[in-house]
Write a protein that holds these residues in place. Structure first.
Motif, PDB file in Angstrom:
ATOM      1  N   HIS A 107       0.554  -8.783   6.757  1.00 34.04           N
ATOM      2  CA  HIS A 107       1.864  -9.207   7.241  1.00 34.04           C
ATOM      3  C   HIS A 107       2.576 -10.080   6.214  1.00 34.04           C
ATOM      4  CE1 HIS A 107      -0.255  -8.683  11.356  1.00 34.04           C
ATOM      5  NE2 HIS A 107       0.211  -7.535  10.908  1.00 34.04           N
ATOM      6  N   ALA A 108       1.796 -10.891   5.484  1.00 33.71           N
ATOM      7  CA  ALA A 108       2.390 -11.701   4.419  1.00 33.71           C
ATOM      8  C   ALA A 108       2.921 -10.809   3.301  1.00 33.71           C
ATOM      9  CB  ALA A 108       1.360 -12.678   3.869  1.00 33.71           C
ATOM     10  N   ALA A 109       2.170  -9.786   2.941  1.00 26.25           N
ATOM     11  CA  ALA A 109       2.619  -8.866   1.896  1.00 26.25           C
ATOM     12  C   ALA A 109       3.897  -8.151   2.320  1.00 26.25           C
ATOM     13  CB  ALA A 109       1.518  -7.856   1.573  1.00 26.25           C
ATOM     14  N   ALA A 110       3.970  -7.745   3.586  1.00 29.14           N
ATOM     15  CA  ALA A 110       5.176  -7.090   4.077  1.00 29.14           C
ATOM     16  C   ALA A 110       6.375  -8.038   4.017  1.00 29.14           C
ATOM     17  CB  ALA A 110       4.961  -6.592   5.504  1.00 29.14           C
ATOM     18  N   THR A 111       6.158  -9.274   4.402  1.00 28.58           N
ATOM     19  CA  THR A 111       7.234 -10.267   4.408  1.00 28.58           C
ATOM     20  C   THR A 111       7.729 -10.573   2.999  1.00 28.58           C
ATOM     21  OG1 THR A 111       6.416 -11.289   6.435  1.00 28.58           O
ATOM     22  CG2 THR A 111       7.826 -12.650   5.030  1.00 28.58           C
ATOM     23  N   LEU A 112       6.794 -10.647   2.048  1.00 28.05           N
ATOM     24  CA  LEU A 112       7.133 -11.074   0.685  1.00 28.05           C
ATOM     25  C   LEU A 112       7.404  -9.914  -0.262  1.00 28.05           C
ATOM     26  CD1 LEU A 112       4.424 -13.893   0.364  1.00 28.05           C
ATOM     27  CD2 LEU A 112       6.868 -14.192   0.861  1.00 28.05           C
ATOM     28  N   GLY A 113       7.311  -8.696   0.227  1.00 26.43           N
ATOM     29  CA  GLY A 113       7.567  -7.546  -0.617  1.00 26.43           C
ATOM     30  C   GLY A 113       6.457  -7.250  -1.605  1.00 26.43           C
ATOM     31  N   ALA A 114       5.226  -7.563  -1.223  1.00 23.35           N
ATOM     32  CA  ALA A 114       4.077  -7.337  -2.096  1.00 23.35           C
ATOM     33  C   ALA A 114       3.252  -6.167  -1.567  1.00 23.35           C
ATOM     34  CB  ALA A 114       3.223  -8.598  -2.174  1.00 23.35           C
ATOM     35  N   GLN A 115       2.162  -5.881  -2.261  1.00 29.85           N
ATOM     36  CA  GLN A 115       1.232  -4.845  -1.839  1.00 29.85           C
ATOM     37  C   GLN A 115      -0.142  -5.443  -1.592  1.00 29.85           C
ATOM     38  OE1 GLN A 115       1.637  -1.885  -5.079  1.00 29.85           O
ATOM     39  NE2 GLN A 115       2.385  -0.475  -3.503  1.00 29.85           N
ATOM     40  N   VAL A 116      -0.914  -4.758  -0.769  1.00 31.72           N
ATOM     41  CA  VAL A 116      -2.212  -5.269  -0.386  1.00 31.72           C
ATOM     42  C   VAL A 116      -3.193  -4.107  -0.238  1.00 31.72           C
ATOM     43  CG1 VAL A 116      -1.801  -5.164   2.105  1.00 31.72           C
ATOM     44  CG2 VAL A 116      -3.304  -6.923   1.199  1.00 31.72           C
ATOM     45  N   ASP A 117      -4.474  -4.381  -0.457  1.00 30.19           N
ATOM     46  CA  ASP A 117      -5.499  -3.353  -0.267  1.00 30.19           C
ATOM     47  C   ASP A 117      -5.731  -3.092   1.219  1.00 30.19           C
ATOM     48  OD1 ASP A 117      -5.957  -3.023  -2.957  1.00 30.19           O
ATOM     49  OD2 ASP A 117      -7.618  -4.455  -3.044  1.00 30.19           O
ATOM     50  N   ALA A 118      -6.000  -1.845   1.547  1.00 28.24           N
ATOM     51  CA  ALA A 118      -6.378  -1.475   2.907  1.00 28.24           C
ATOM     52  C   ALA A 118      -7.341  -0.299   2.829  1.00 28.24           C
ATOM     53  CB  ALA A 118      -5.144  -1.094   3.727  1.00 28.24           C
ATOM     54  N   PRO A 119      -8.234  -0.172   3.799  1.00 29.41           N
ATOM     55  CA  PRO A 119      -9.155   0.969   3.773  1.00 29.41           C
ATOM     56  C   PRO A 119      -8.406   2.269   4.009  1.00 29.41           C
ATOM     57  CG  PRO A 119      -9.365  -0.237   5.823  1.00 29.41           C
ATOM     58  CD  PRO A 119      -8.471  -1.048   4.943  1.00 29.41           C
ATOM     59  N   PRO A 120      -8.888   3.372   3.466  1.00 31.08           N
ATOM     60  CA  PRO A 120      -8.172   4.641   3.613  1.00 31.08           C
ATOM     61  C   PRO A 120      -7.997   5.059   5.064  1.00 31.08           C
ATOM     62  CG  PRO A 120     -10.389   4.984   2.724  1.00 31.08           C
ATOM     63  CD  PRO A 120     -10.119   3.524   2.666  1.00 31.08           C
ATOM     64  N   GLN A 121      -8.926   4.650   5.926  1.00 33.20           N
ATOM     65  CA  GLN A 121      -8.808   5.015   7.341  1.00 33.20           C
ATOM     66  C   GLN A 121      -7.572   4.414   7.994  1.00 33.20           C
ATOM     67  OE1 GLN A 121     -11.476   3.779   5.805  1.00 33.20           O
ATOM     68  NE2 GLN A 121     -13.405   4.676   6.516  1.00 33.20           N
ATOM     69  N   TYR A 122      -7.028   3.334   7.383  1.00 30.93           N
ATOM     70  CA  TYR A 122      -5.897   2.630   7.980  1.00 30.93           C
ATOM     71  C   TYR A 122      -4.571   2.904   7.263  1.00 30.93           C
ATOM     72  CZ  TYR A 122      -9.201  -0.314  10.638  1.00 30.93           C
ATOM     73  OH  TYR A 122     -10.177  -0.775  11.496  1.00 30.93           O
ATOM     74  N   LEU A 123      -4.573   3.750   6.274  1.00 31.79           N
ATOM     75  CA  LEU A 123      -3.354   3.944   5.481  1.00 31.79           C
ATOM     76  C   LEU A 123      -2.175   4.420   6.327  1.00 31.79           C
ATOM     77  CD1 LEU A 123      -4.740   5.525   2.181  1.00 31.79           C
ATOM     78  CD2 LEU A 123      -4.046   3.161   2.608  1.00 31.79           C
ATOM     79  N   ARG A 124      -2.440   5.178   7.362  1.00 37.16           N
ATOM     80  CA  ARG A 124      -1.354   5.700   8.196  1.00 37.16           C
ATOM     81  C   ARG A 124      -0.772   4.654   9.134  1.00 37.16           C
ATOM     82  NH1 ARG A 124      -3.876  10.789  11.082  1.00 37.16           N
ATOM     83  NH2 ARG A 124      -5.661   9.361  11.138  1.00 37.16           N
ATOM     84  N   SER A 125      -1.340   3.451   9.131  1.00 31.04           N
ATOM     85  CA  SER A 125      -0.883   2.445  10.087  1.00 31.04           C
ATOM     86  C   SER A 125       0.349   1.683   9.617  1.00 31.04           C
ATOM     87  CB  SER A 125      -2.005   1.436  10.353  1.00 31.04           C
ATOM     88  OG  SER A 125      -2.233   0.610   9.219  1.00 31.04           O
ATOM     89  N   GLN A 126       0.691   1.774   8.335  1.00 28.97           N
ATOM     90  CA  GLN A 126       1.812   0.956   7.852  1.00 28.97           C
ATOM     91  C   GLN A 126       3.125   1.414   8.488  1.00 28.97           C
ATOM     92  OE1 GLN A 126       2.048   1.263   3.599  1.00 28.97           O
ATOM     93  NE2 GLN A 126       1.860   3.490   3.583  1.00 28.97           N
ATOM     94  N   PRO A 127       3.942   0.476   8.942  1.00 27.62           N
ATOM     95  CA  PRO A 127       5.225   0.825   9.542  1.00 27.62           C
ATOM     96  C   PRO A 127       6.136   1.538   8.535  1.00 27.62           C
ATOM     97  CG  PRO A 127       4.614  -1.431  10.067  1.00 27.62           C
ATOM     98  CD  PRO A 127       3.659  -0.962   9.018  1.00 27.62           C
ATOM     99  N   ARG A 128       7.034   2.336   9.042  1.00 31.22           N
ATOM    100  CA  ARG A 128       7.916   3.125   8.192  1.00 31.22           C
ATOM    101  C   ARG A 128       8.701   2.247   7.202  1.00 31.22           C
ATOM    102  NH1 ARG A 128       9.722   8.252   8.854  1.00 31.22           N
ATOM    103  NH2 ARG A 128       8.817   8.269  10.956  1.00 31.22           N
ATOM    104  N   GLU A 129       9.132   1.067   7.668  1.00 31.53           N
ATOM    105  CA  GLU A 129       9.938   0.209   6.788  1.00 31.53           C
ATOM    106  C   GLU A 129       9.104  -0.454   5.694  1.00 31.53           C
ATOM    107  OE1 GLU A 129       9.265  -2.303  10.597  1.00 31.53           O
ATOM    108  OE2 GLU A 129       9.350  -0.181   9.981  1.00 31.53           O
ATOM    109  N   PHE A 130       7.770  -0.359   5.794  1.00 34.34           N
ATOM    110  CA  PHE A 130       6.896  -0.932   4.768  1.00 34.34           C
ATOM    111  C   PHE A 130       6.014   0.158   4.161  1.00 34.34           C
ATOM    112  CE2 PHE A 130       7.273  -4.545   7.922  1.00 34.34           C
ATOM    113  CZ  PHE A 130       8.231  -5.228   7.191  1.00 34.34           C
TER     114      PHE A 130
END
Length: 364
Positions: free
Chosen positions: A334-357
């Motif tokens: 959520h901090a990365a989304a707010t600040l316009g940064a990127q963050v690591d996530a497991p491949p199983q969760y890649l589809r979870s990011q909201p459209r605007e992020f």
């Protein structure tokens, strides 16, 4: 790139960002051994995208536990249990994992917090704590055993043995717990250390045993990042304070300390703390300015913009979150989304990011 999500190195360990998950006691071990709770707890935090994950305060000997539920690393059984948990976590996360080496001292033998946290006397199945002086934490508490020379050697050797066990199971970084009123902090503070030998009295003498423990552990893990958590002040007149902490931090720097994790309080029930957002950050800033050491700031850091400002302004090099991370285990996302940064996530969760992020997650 934002400052919060810029990389940093602690010794030879390279972190992808400056968000640290602070040590948080879970009081869920059995006979010091990690359980399935630890696997679940550490597992989901290891998917958070933070730069570094600390295991909770880990007792270096059985009598050094705060409660019977404390995690330990002082026997083959405790080593195997923690190794099994870490193997499960690492199967799904590359996040570096650190350990906080701890001894409760006179604050040992209590009930777990959700059972009231009250001291359990030896007569009721508890045990006698160890301390620099035979002074109880509370006036109505059971007096601890003042450590003699043999006791000091025992405790020092226990810290070393635990560090070696941690290195064997692949821990990436180490932190000595000298804060929150536990044993090493008890040696530092004149409120709890009333010794009349070379380990009490002057500041130099009160620092002697914590520095001896640091030197011994540093020699045991010479190539690993190794820092110290301190309480910058007791928040009690005549107690441990920021000026003494700066002297202690400088002595640690000269001995090869890689970072200082700056908290406060915990030594005395008489403490009077003025709490507010980032209330401990100025302590980290002062230590950083006067010693040049990398610092971690802690304490009511809750908002991404707040964390970014702390790093950008040079008040600290990292921010460590505890309760906030329990409340929101995806705080770094959520901090990365707010600040316009990127963050690591497991491949199983890649589809979870909201459209605007849609560019939130890194693709390695």
């Amino acid at each position: 790139m934002t400052h919060l999500f810029s990389p940093i190195s602690l010794g030879q360990l390279h972190l992808k960002n400056r968000i640290v998950i602070a040590p948080m006691c879970q009081y869920s071990a059995r006979d010091g051994q990690a359980t399935s709770w630890h696997q679940m707890h550490l597992g989901h935090l290891a998917l958070s995208g933070a730069g570094l994950l600390f295991i909770e305060a880990t007792a270096v000997e059985e009598r050094g536990r705060i409660s019977t539920g404390d995690l330990g690393l002082y026997s083959d059984a405790t080593e195997k249990a923690l190794a099994d948990v870490l193997a499960a976590v690492r199967a799904h996360s590359p996040m570096p994992i650190a350990i906080q080496l701890a001894h409760a001292g006179r604050k040992a033998s209590t009930r777990v917090p959700w059972e009231g946290g009250q001291p359990v006397p030896a007569s009721a199945g508890g045990w006698i704590g160890s301390a620099p002086s035979a002074l109880p934490f509370n006036d109505d508490g059971e007096a601890p055993e003042a450590l003699d020379k043999a006791g000091l050697r025992r405790v020092r050797d226990a810290f070393v043995a635990t560090a070696k066990r941690a290195a064997r199971i692949g821990i990436n970084a180490f932190e000595l717990h000298a804060a929150h009123g536990y044993l090493l902090h008890q040696f530092l503070s004149p409120l709890s250390n009333r010794r009349e030998d070379e380990y009490g009295g002057s500041l130099e003498n009160r620092m002697r045993f914590p520095l001896e423990v640091f030197d011994a552990v540093r020699a045991a893990v010479p190539d690993q990042p190794f820092g110290v958590r301190v309480s910058a002040t007791d928040w009690v007149d005549g107690g441990w304070d920021l000026e003494q902490t700066v002297v202690f931090a400088q002595a640690l720097k000269e001995r090869g300390c890689d970072f200082i994790d700056v908290s406060s309080g915990g030594l005395s029930s008489q403490q009077k703390i003025t709490v507010g957002p980032g209330y401990q950050v100025p302590f980290a800033a002062r230590i950083r300015t006067e010693t040049g050491m990398p610092t971690m700031a802690v304490g009511l850091i809750t908002e991404p913009e707040q964390a970014e400002s702390i790093i950008a302004s040079g008040q600290a090099d990292m921010v460590a979150l505890a309760r906030g991370m329990l409340y929101d285990p995806r705080w770094p996302w959520h901090a990365a989304a707010t600040l316009g940064a990127q963050v690591d996530a497991p491949p199983q969760y890649l589809r979870s990011q909201p459209r605007e992020f849609k560019h939130l997650f890194k693709r390695e």
